[in-house]
Scaffold this motif. Sequence first.
Motif, PDB file in Angstrom:
ATOM      1  N   ARG A   1     -13.560  33.462  -4.322  1.00 18.55           N
ATOM      2  CA  ARG A   1     -13.609  34.745  -3.608  1.00 18.55           C
ATOM      3  C   ARG A   1     -12.230  35.399  -3.570  1.00 18.55           C
ATOM      4  O   ARG A   1     -12.107  36.628  -3.660  1.00 18.55           O
ATOM      5  CB  ARG A   1     -14.149  34.545  -2.190  1.00 18.55           C
ATOM      6  CG  ARG A   1     -14.439  35.868  -1.483  1.00 18.55           C
ATOM      7  CD  ARG A   1     -15.187  35.663  -0.187  1.00 18.55           C
ATOM      8  NE  ARG A   1     -14.351  35.056   0.842  1.00 18.55           N
ATOM      9  CZ  ARG A   1     -14.733  34.845   2.095  1.00 18.55           C
ATOM     10  NH1 ARG A   1     -15.973  35.183   2.460  1.00 18.55           N
ATOM     11  NH2 ARG A   1     -13.937  34.287   2.971  1.00 18.55           N
ATOM     12  N   ALA A   2     -11.179  34.580  -3.462  1.00 21.88           N
ATOM     13  CA  ALA A   2      -9.825  35.131  -3.442  1.00 21.88           C
ATOM     14  C   ALA A   2      -9.505  35.841  -4.756  1.00 21.88           C
ATOM     15  O   ALA A   2      -8.925  36.932  -4.767  1.00 21.88           O
ATOM     16  CB  ALA A   2      -8.814  34.013  -3.182  1.00 21.88           C
TER      17      ALA A   2
ATOM     18  N   LEU B   1     -13.702  29.472  -1.690  1.00 22.01           N
ATOM     19  CA  LEU B   1     -12.670  30.371  -1.163  1.00 22.01           C
ATOM     20  C   LEU B   1     -11.732  30.846  -2.275  1.00 22.01           C
ATOM     21  O   LEU B   1     -11.339  32.024  -2.312  1.00 22.01           O
ATOM     22  CB  LEU B   1     -11.881  29.666  -0.064  1.00 22.01           C
ATOM     23  CG  LEU B   1     -12.611  29.513   1.282  1.00 22.01           C
ATOM     24  CD1 LEU B   1     -11.944  28.452   2.139  1.00 22.01           C
ATOM     25  CD2 LEU B   1     -12.661  30.853   2.021  1.00 22.01           C
TER      26      LEU B   1
ATOM     27  N   THR C   1     -18.552  38.342  -3.963  1.00 23.87           N
ATOM     28  CA  THR C   1     -18.028  38.087  -2.619  1.00 23.87           C
ATOM     29  C   THR C   1     -19.131  37.768  -1.622  1.00 23.87           C
ATOM     30  O   THR C   1     -19.004  36.849  -0.807  1.00 23.87           O
ATOM     31  CB  THR C   1     -17.207  39.301  -2.139  1.00 23.87           C
ATOM     32  OG1 THR C   1     -16.150  39.528  -3.068  1.00 23.87           O
ATOM     33  CG2 THR C   1     -16.629  39.063  -0.767  1.00 23.87           C
TER      34      THR C   1
ATOM     35  N   ASP D   1      -7.881  34.100   1.962  1.00 25.24           N
ATOM     36  CA  ASP D   1      -8.829  33.130   1.410  1.00 25.24           C
ATOM     37  C   ASP D   1      -8.102  31.938   0.802  1.00 25.24           C
ATOM     38  O   ASP D   1      -8.521  30.788   0.967  1.00 25.24           O
ATOM     39  CB  ASP D   1      -9.713  33.800   0.362  1.00 25.24           C
ATOM     40  CG  ASP D   1     -10.931  34.479   0.979  1.00 25.24           C
ATOM     41  OD1 ASP D   1     -11.223  34.208   2.148  1.00 25.24           O
ATOM     42  OD2 ASP D   1     -11.588  35.277   0.273  1.00 25.24           O
TER      43      ASP D   1
END
Length: 803
Positions: A555-556, A552, A531, A571
Amino acid sequence: MPPPSPPRRLSLQQIVESRRRAAFVGREAELGLFRANFTLPPEDPRHRFVFHVRGNAGVGKTSLLREWRQAAGEFGALTASADESADSVPDVLASFAAQFAEQGHPLKALDRLLATYRRALHEAAGRLAADNEGAGTGPSPGALAAAQAGLIAAGAIPVVGALAGGIDPAVVARGAGGLRAVFGGRARQVEEARLLAEPVQVLTPVFVAELDRVADAVPWIALFLDTYERTAPQLDRWLADLFTPGRYGELPANLVLTLAGQRRLDPAHWGDRGRLVADVPLGPFTEEEARQLLHERGVVAEPVVREVLRLSGGLPVLVSTLAANPGAAGEANATAVERFLAGESDPARRAAALACALPRRFDEDLVAVAVPQDGPHAVPGLYDWLHELPFVAEPYSGRSRYHAVVRAPMLRLQRTGSPRRWKAAHDRLAEAFAARRDAAAEGIDPERLWAEQPWRRAALDVLYHRLCARPRTALPEALRAGIELLAQRPSRARHWARTLVDAGEDADNAVLREWGRDLLAAITDHGPRPTAALGLLLTRAELTDRDRAAALVARAWDRFRAGELDAALSDHGRAIAVDPRSERAHQGRAVILRSLGRYEEALADLDRAEEIAPAWAWAVRERGETYRRMGRPAEALTVLDRAHALDPSDAVPLGSRGLVRHVLGRPEEALDDFDRAIALWPEYAWALVRRSRVRTVLGDPVGALADLDRAEELNPGRAGTEGERGEVYRATGRYEEAVACYDRALALDPDYAWAHGSRAAALEALGRIPEARADLDRALELDPGYAWARERRERLGASPAGS
């Protein structure tokens, strides 16, 4: 009488090494200190168990370690060495075990456990992906918190280098039902569960026990770790803990550990272990030592000696280099390396020596790329000649390299002397590594490439050379690769960040240096989760909209696995806002919405994903799985048929379709689907558990229990597996055994409503009605919509007063 065997022929490497050792001079005090330690019994207060050699690059740490290793062997020591190519605890242990085996002392128990670990780690990502698609819900917040807190308490999540190449605690919570699952169940299953989540804690006691066993057969064991400044963030705490009583077991007293790095040991880890450590700072050669080396090489003319001393500053690697090509007084160029090149009489060798500095590490094939043998600078026997140079080392990883102190000015000379040739040479090397990368990709799922070490190493070398050739234009490709790596294999992302640092230094590009250093700090300081590094990437302007959306999405998924569902949804939403045509963002958001029971919204996202990528099988299979969870099996079946047709090699649609067919009352067809899914993916634990249900219905409890045993081996400590085992026993009238299974399932996950309901049925069959009522009450408390439990509870009636 047979004739005596001829003497064994020496290898080229052995000859080169013997010449190198014969040329070693100086460091008499350090050699004497190390040798004397082997004459002292471990009980002697003067004996040291750890040596730490420290000093700037070029002072001869690696050469001294080689001499020390040879000296340890003269005292009968079993020796093993590693450098920065082994930068996690499992990597170091594997390297040591391989070298011990070469010397006739295999560490068989450790080798077996390492093989299990590598297999389990390789399969973990796939199992988790299947869980995300096939399970009803993620880990409960309580299970996740327990896993996080418990693993931290157990030392599995240090501040840096967390899990040392393993998986993050969210995976433990999801795959093992929380901390209780990690430490619950039968002993063998406990060890397998912890091995994947806590490799350091499981592997190290076995390593220590093996050391203790081998120590009885040899006078000494000597372990060496070079370039420790690079691996300390991953290894320092572990090594210090090895010497903590009771942490990993009792180390043999005849063990000596040597570390070599540029900085002092971290007092936070080693401060209270000072009595164990001999600190050995290395500085440049004294004038006497430098003169001794020059005399050994035949450099005796005083003006030339003084010039060498001035140019080298006493740095051993440069003294050795200049001793080989001293030139005449007053002929020096700006640097010692330029002096060396100027002193080389053969222009082809001079050009070849420069060209072979370009790759970070090289083998014979790469030398042929750097210096084409049909070109003007062809040198017969070049690879062998390079290994006669004093600044060329063959480290423990097998690929050779130039010493950094010599390589840096060589690179600078080429970069500034002819930018055109600099770019062309790096382009050739990038193409060579690209061929290796592509060959390593054969037969590997494109979604898993970064998990494969040969592919990953070649891919990073491609990036390095492209960045050196064209820093500005290659940077987007490098950042895109980093996003893919952080999504697939975050525990190895520091190698990617280090590649950016190296390219920035070698190409003298400030942007690359800044990127690399910041990313390396983010990866090192925040453990196994990507992250922080992904967040850093998202702050920079160099990303395209497509790349920003990919970061994104990555990270999601990390946040989803950690149970941070709101952040994960956010995200995915941002990814869609940045790139409305990101099919992966729509598909990922659909999975999260589905896990929250927001099925219509999930289907809308899948509509968009399929509109963008009509032939993308993953989006189609997610639609089928969504229909299945919505209780619309007929629609699910149609869609899963289409998903399977799009990608017949994907086991997941077959597994989902098998469960749908079972719900539709077609168990024979369901069994066929599960059989085919498991044939494609033998480690598909989810499908094994569901196949056990079908086998139970078809009257095959032996096969059902065999499936559950295999699922438990693959994914130990899952509450669902124990619950399904209870169902098999209940279906065959073995109610006491069924209750015991449900008990174990609920010990793993007390909030498992289905297990409360099923245990109630078994208790009712045993005539234990009050306990059955209590279980049904608890099931309805956990899941008010549990219709089967409500109907059964109403049938049992109210509890008698006082019961």
